[in-house]
Scaffold this motif. Structure first.
Motif, short mmCIF file in Angstrom:
data_model
loop_
_atom_site.label_atom_id
_atom_site.label_comp_id
_atom_site.label_asym_id
_atom_site.label_seq_id
_atom_site.Cartn_x
_atom_site.Cartn_y
_atom_site.Cartn_z
N LYS A 24 9.17 -0.72 3.98
CA LYS A 24 8.08 -1.67 3.72
C LYS A 24 7.42 -2.12 5.01
CE LYS A 24 6.88 -5.94 1.31
NZ LYS A 24 6.00 -6.38 2.40
N MET A 25 8.21 -2.31 6.07
CA MET A 25 7.63 -2.74 7.35
C MET A 25 6.75 -1.65 7.94
SD MET A 25 10.56 -5.08 9.20
CE MET A 25 11.90 -3.91 9.02
N VAL A 26 7.16 -0.39 7.77
CA VAL A 26 6.32 0.72 8.23
C VAL A 26 5.02 0.75 7.43
CG1 VAL A 26 6.12 3.24 8.36
CG2 VAL A 26 8.25 2.12 9.05
N ALA A 27 5.13 0.60 6.11
CA ALA A 27 3.93 0.59 5.27
C ALA A 27 3.01 -0.58 5.64
CB ALA A 27 4.33 0.50 3.80
N ASP A 28 3.60 -1.74 5.94
CA ASP A 28 2.80 -2.90 6.34
C ASP A 28 2.07 -2.64 7.65
OD1 ASP A 28 3.58 -4.29 4.11
OD2 ASP A 28 5.12 -5.47 5.13
N ALA A 29 2.72 -1.94 8.58
CA ALA A 29 2.09 -1.63 9.86
C ALA A 29 0.87 -0.75 9.66
CB ALA A 29 3.09 -0.95 10.79
N PHE A 30 0.97 0.24 8.78
CA PHE A 30 -0.18 1.09 8.48
C PHE A 30 -1.27 0.31 7.75
CE2 PHE A 30 2.66 4.54 9.54
CZ PHE A 30 1.82 5.56 9.99
N THR A 31 -0.85 -0.58 6.84
CA THR A 31 -1.82 -1.38 6.09
C THR A 31 -2.61 -2.30 7.02
OG1 THR A 31 -0.44 -1.35 4.10
CG2 THR A 31 -2.11 -3.08 4.26
N LEU A 32 -1.92 -2.96 7.95
CA LEU A 32 -2.60 -3.85 8.89
C LEU A 32 -3.59 -3.08 9.76
CD1 LEU A 32 0.41 -6.10 10.00
CD2 LEU A 32 -1.60 -6.82 8.70
N THR A 33 -3.22 -1.87 10.17
CA THR A 33 -4.13 -1.06 10.97
C THR A 33 -5.34 -0.63 10.16
OG1 THR A 33 -2.27 -0.21 12.27
CG2 THR A 33 -4.34 1.00 12.41
N ASN A 34 -5.12 -0.23 8.92
CA ASN A 34 -6.22 0.25 8.07
C ASN A 34 -7.17 -0.85 7.65
OD1 ASN A 34 -5.43 2.97 8.12
ND2 ASN A 34 -3.99 2.67 6.42
N LYS A 35 -6.81 -2.11 7.87
CA LYS A 35 -7.74 -3.20 7.57
C LYS A 35 -8.97 -3.14 8.47
CE LYS A 35 -4.69 -6.68 5.54
NZ LYS A 35 -4.14 -8.06 5.68
N ASN A 36 -8.88 -2.36 9.57
CA ASN A 36 -10.02 -2.21 10.48
C ASN A 36 -11.03 -1.18 9.97
OD1 ASN A 36 -9.33 -3.86 13.02
ND2 ASN A 36 -7.45 -2.72 12.66
N ASN A 37 -10.77 -0.58 8.82
CA ASN A 37 -11.66 0.47 8.30
C ASN A 37 -13.10 0.00 8.15
OD1 ASN A 37 -10.16 2.82 8.10
ND2 ASN A 37 -9.25 2.24 6.14
N SER A 77 -12.96 5.50 13.29
CA SER A 77 -11.84 6.43 13.30
C SER A 77 -10.54 5.67 13.50
CB SER A 77 -12.00 7.47 14.41
OG SER A 77 -11.94 6.86 15.68
N ILE A 78 -9.47 6.19 12.94
CA ILE A 78 -8.12 5.66 13.16
C ILE A 78 -7.21 6.86 13.38
CG2 ILE A 78 -6.18 4.38 12.20
CD1 ILE A 78 -8.09 2.72 10.59
N ASN A 79 -6.65 6.95 14.58
CA ASN A 79 -5.76 8.04 14.92
C ASN A 79 -4.37 7.50 15.20
OD1 ASN A 79 -7.87 10.04 14.87
ND2 ASN A 79 -8.55 9.29 16.87
N ASP A 80 -3.37 8.13 14.63
CA ASP A 80 -1.99 7.71 14.89
C ASP A 80 -1.20 8.88 15.46
OD1 ASP A 80 -0.50 9.10 12.49
OD2 ASP A 80 -2.20 8.03 11.59
N SER A 81 -0.29 8.58 16.36
CA SER A 81 0.54 9.61 16.99
C SER A 81 1.98 9.11 17.08
CB SER A 81 0.00 9.95 18.38
OG SER A 81 -0.08 8.80 19.19
N LEU A 82 2.92 10.04 16.88
CA LEU A 82 4.34 9.69 16.93
C LEU A 82 4.77 9.39 18.35
CD1 LEU A 82 5.82 12.34 14.46
CD2 LEU A 82 5.35 9.92 14.01
N ILE A 83 5.70 8.47 18.48
CA ILE A 83 6.25 8.06 19.78
C ILE A 83 7.70 8.55 19.87
CG2 ILE A 83 6.93 6.12 21.24
CD1 ILE A 83 4.64 4.52 19.96
#
Length: 225
Positions: free
Chosen positions: A130-143, A148-154
């Motif tokens: 859920k915390m991972v999903a929330d992190a993506f949701t918070l980022t996608n609020k900038n749509n 553009s929204i780019n994500d990369s693995l760390i």
């Protein structure tokens, strides 16, 4: 002699009018060339780093000497979930990195808005997915304002894993990330500016601070595995 002077003066006056008219018409018919918008030159400091490693904290990392780490007392009108939430302030750039830490499996408090407009505390358990999903949701609020929204693995040499987000356009926060060991610790970071978002004017500073964020991530360590 006097008539000759008058004739010469008239010729000079007539010639002057012809020259001014030519200059005027040439200027009016010349193509318009727009000028690029200019921005103030920003003096960027030399990079030097120091360690954040307070006793009792579940994490440590290196951060710039031109930044200040402070305890977060409020987070968008909400109380921090625990005492490990921190702000990394960059006064020179009117910028701040919000660090919000959560313990996986620990209790979380949420503010739920009631019909009367008031907020009520609600408690739940921090679940990794859920915390991972929330992190993506918070980022996608900038749509709404992003292009553009780019994500990369760390994956860092210290065994730290997570995701880094780059948001294009006039987003309130163009650089975000989260890190986790998936079993006990989860931390999210987001870069904000205390100014009206403008991708063009902020780009030099965003690019500069992104390097500092990457250094912080690459030196990040969990202390309570």
């Amino acid at each position: 002699m006097q008539n000759r002077r008058r004739f010469t003066a008239r010729r000079f006056h007539f010639g002057f009018i012809i020259i001014c008219s030519c200059v005027f018409f040439v200027a009016c018919n010349s193509p318009y060339v727009s000028k690029k918008r200019g921005y103030y030159t920003i003096d960027l400091p030399s990079r030097q780093y120091q360690q954040f490693n307070q006793p009792g904290f579940p994490y440590s990392f290196e951060y710039p000497v031109y930044a200040t780490v402070m305890q977060d007392t409020t987070y968008f009108d909400n109380n921090p979930e625990n005492s490990y939430w921190r702000n990394i302030d960059f006064p020179q750039f009117h910028a701040r990195i919000f660090l919000s830490y959560k313990e996986i499996g620990g209790k979380a408090m949420y503010k739920i808005k009631q019909p009367n407009g008031q907020y009520k505390d609600s408690f739940a358990v921090n679940v990794f997915d859920k915390m991972v999903a929330d992190a993506f949701t918070l980022t996608n609020k900038n749509n709404v304002v992003s292009n553009s929204i780019n994500d990369s693995l760390i994956h860092t040499p210290n065994g730290i894993h997570g995701v880094f987000f780059k948001v294009g356009g006039n987003a309130a926060t163009a650089k975000q990330f989260f890190l986790s060991d998936t079993t006990k610790n989860f931390i999210r970071g987001a870069l904000y500016f205390d100014v009206t978002p403008n991708a063009d004017s902020l780009k030099p500073v965003q690019d500069f601070l992104q390097v500092d964020m990457e250094h912080m991530i690459n030196t990040f360590k969990w202390k309570n595995k």
